[in-house]
Motif scaffolding. Structure first.
Motif, PDB file in Angstrom:
ATOM      1  N   ARG A   1      10.413  -5.576  -4.116  1.00 31.31           N
ATOM      2  CA  ARG A   1       9.265  -5.670  -3.275  1.00 31.31           C
ATOM      3  C   ARG A   1       9.352  -4.133  -2.446  1.00 31.31           C
ATOM      4  O   ARG A   1      10.313  -4.207  -1.631  1.00 31.31           O
ATOM      5  CB  ARG A   1       8.938  -6.591  -2.512  1.00 31.31           C
ATOM      6  N   VAL A   2       8.441  -3.376  -2.436  1.00 32.02           N
ATOM      7  CA  VAL A   2       8.484  -1.896  -1.688  1.00 32.02           C
ATOM      8  C   VAL A   2       7.916  -2.207  -0.340  1.00 32.02           C
ATOM      9  O   VAL A   2       8.145  -1.755   0.726  1.00 32.02           O
ATOM     10  CB  VAL A   2       7.907  -0.849  -2.602  1.00 32.02           C
ATOM     11  N   SER A   3       6.594  -3.046  -0.368  1.00 27.60           N
ATOM     12  CA  SER A   3       5.809  -3.069   0.959  1.00 27.60           C
ATOM     13  C   SER A   3       6.572  -4.132   1.817  1.00 27.60           C
ATOM     14  O   SER A   3       7.018  -5.158   1.213  1.00 27.60           O
ATOM     15  CB  SER A   3       4.521  -3.383   0.459  1.00 27.60           C
ATOM     16  N   PRO A   4       6.176  -4.284   3.027  1.00 29.94           N
ATOM     17  CA  PRO A   4       6.570  -5.268   4.088  1.00 29.94           C
ATOM     18  C   PRO A   4       5.552  -6.469   3.506  1.00 29.94           C
ATOM     19  O   PRO A   4       4.552  -6.549   2.868  1.00 29.94           O
ATOM     20  CB  PRO A   4       5.933  -4.974   5.501  1.00 29.94           C
ATOM     21  N   VAL A   5       6.295  -7.849   3.785  1.00 33.21           N
ATOM     22  CA  VAL A   5       6.047  -9.093   3.298  1.00 33.21           C
ATOM     23  C   VAL A   5       4.457  -9.155   3.950  1.00 33.21           C
ATOM     24  O   VAL A   5       3.494  -9.797   3.210  1.00 33.21           O
ATOM     25  CB  VAL A   5       6.680 -10.141   3.945  1.00 33.21           C
ATOM     26  N   GLU A   6       4.081  -8.964   5.099  1.00 34.32           N
ATOM     27  CA  GLU A   6       2.733  -8.940   5.575  1.00 34.32           C
ATOM     28  C   GLU A   6       1.791  -8.149   5.461  1.00 34.32           C
ATOM     29  O   GLU A   6       0.675  -8.154   5.800  1.00 34.32           O
ATOM     30  CB  GLU A   6       2.951  -9.129   7.453  1.00 34.32           C
TER      31      GLU A   6
ATOM     32  N   PRO B   1      -1.161  -5.938   3.881  1.00 33.53           N
ATOM     33  CA  PRO B   1      -2.435  -6.511   2.839  1.00 33.53           C
ATOM     34  C   PRO B   1      -2.272  -6.010   1.653  1.00 33.53           C
ATOM     35  O   PRO B   1      -3.018  -6.463   0.366  1.00 33.53           O
ATOM     36  CB  PRO B   1      -3.541  -6.228   3.545  1.00 33.53           C
ATOM     37  N   VAL B   2      -1.470  -4.895   1.115  1.00 32.11           N
ATOM     38  CA  VAL B   2      -1.451  -4.097  -0.089  1.00 32.11           C
ATOM     39  C   VAL B   2       0.051  -4.613  -0.316  1.00 32.11           C
ATOM     40  O   VAL B   2       1.028  -3.984   0.338  1.00 32.11           O
ATOM     41  CB  VAL B   2      -1.975  -2.601   0.051  1.00 32.11           C
TER      42      VAL B   2
ATOM     43  N   ASN C   1      -4.263  -4.780  -3.896  1.00 30.86           N
ATOM     44  CA  ASN C   1      -4.701  -5.232  -2.748  1.00 30.86           C
ATOM     45  C   ASN C   1      -4.959  -6.872  -2.760  1.00 30.86           C
ATOM     46  O   ASN C   1      -5.691  -7.390  -3.454  1.00 30.86           O
ATOM     47  CB  ASN C   1      -6.229  -4.489  -2.608  1.00 30.86           C
ATOM     48  N   ARG C   2      -4.154  -7.465  -2.000  1.00 32.15           N
ATOM     49  CA  ARG C   2      -4.273  -9.138  -2.027  1.00 32.15           C
ATOM     50  C   ARG C   2      -5.787  -9.556  -1.512  1.00 32.15           C
ATOM     51  O   ARG C   2      -6.034 -10.786  -1.721  1.00 32.15           O
ATOM     52  CB  ARG C   2      -3.052  -9.525  -1.264  1.00 32.15           C
ATOM     53  N   ASP C   3      -6.299  -8.723  -0.755  1.00 31.84           N
ATOM     54  CA  ASP C   3      -7.467  -9.032  -0.157  1.00 31.84           C
ATOM     55  C   ASP C   3      -8.681  -8.752  -1.289  1.00 31.84           C
ATOM     56  O   ASP C   3      -8.887  -7.775  -1.801  1.00 31.84           O
ATOM     57  CB  ASP C   3      -7.761  -8.363   1.209  1.00 31.84           C
TER      58      ASP C   3
ATOM     59  N   PRO D   1     -11.649  -4.530  -3.402  1.00 28.37           N
ATOM     60  CA  PRO D   1     -11.147  -5.706  -3.232  1.00 28.37           C
ATOM     61  C   PRO D   1     -10.374  -6.407  -4.601  1.00 28.37           C
ATOM     62  O   PRO D   1     -10.802  -6.091  -5.637  1.00 28.37           O
ATOM     63  CB  PRO D   1     -12.236  -6.645  -2.886  1.00 28.37           C
ATOM     64  N   GLY D   2      -9.150  -6.771  -4.591  1.00 28.34           N
ATOM     65  CA  GLY D   2      -8.139  -7.477  -5.442  1.00 28.34           C
ATOM     66  C   GLY D   2      -7.852  -6.192  -6.473  1.00 28.34           C
ATOM     67  O   GLY D   2      -7.146  -6.542  -7.643  1.00 28.34           O
TER      68      GLY D   2
END
Length: 170
Positions: A85-90, A92-93, A110-112, A160-161
């Motif tokens: 995982r490259v991005s921080p856990v929290e 949104p992307v 994009n999790r949103d 989105p998504g």
């Protein structure tokens, strides 16, 4: 999946995001009957009959075909390999890195599924382990998009998504 809409989990963007993630981050992928049309009723292997078919809520067949074509074209998506995982856990992307032999891929998700999210990714080249002279080998191979070069920094507004895929064979 994030977002405030109660029906967001059945939204076309959410279904596409889930399928792309499952297909590209695993060696194999399967779906239940009707996923490609957004069916909502639970399927039973014992009792489901042809008359249980629902009216389609959406048509993901073209998207699924594009993801499957992408999966078939690049060996990295058909093998289990190291994943980070490259991005921080929290965030949104979500940015995930996959390795296999001489291939590297970044999945940008994009999790949103209810709102676009901006992405400023200034060091994607470092994460794909390419030097300045090798950046032209990196291709955006995102499903439903024409393959093309990746600008540095990568600055996009993800729908989105949306799922974007960066790939390099070193």
């Amino acid at each position: 999946v994030e977002g405030s809409d109660a029906d967001a989990e059945w939204d076309e963007a959410a279904l596409k995001m889930r399928y792309a993630f499952a297909a590209l981050f695993s060696a194999g992928v399967m779906t239940v009957l009707g996923y490609e049309w957004g069916f909502r009723k639970q399927v039973s292997v014992v009792t489901t009959q042809p008359f249980d078919m629902e009216r389609p809520h959406c048509d993901l067949t073209g998207f699924i075909r594009a993801v499957n074509r992408l999966k078939h074209s690049y060996p990295i998506f058909n093998h289990e390999g190291r994943q980070d995982r490259v991005s921080p856990v929290e965030a949104p992307v979500v940015i995930l890195k996959k390795y296999w032999e001489t291939e590297r891929a970044l999945l940008i998700i994009n999790r949103d599924v209810t709102a676009p999210q901006p992405l400023n990714f200034p060091d994607w080249d470092w994460w794909l382990e390419v030097r300045e002279s090798g950046r032209e080998l990196v291709t955006d191979i995102s499903p439903g998009r024409r393959p093309g070069p990746v600008p540095l920094p990568l600055q996009v507004n993800l729908a989105p998504g949306e799922v974007r895929v960066l790939h390099v064979r070193r």
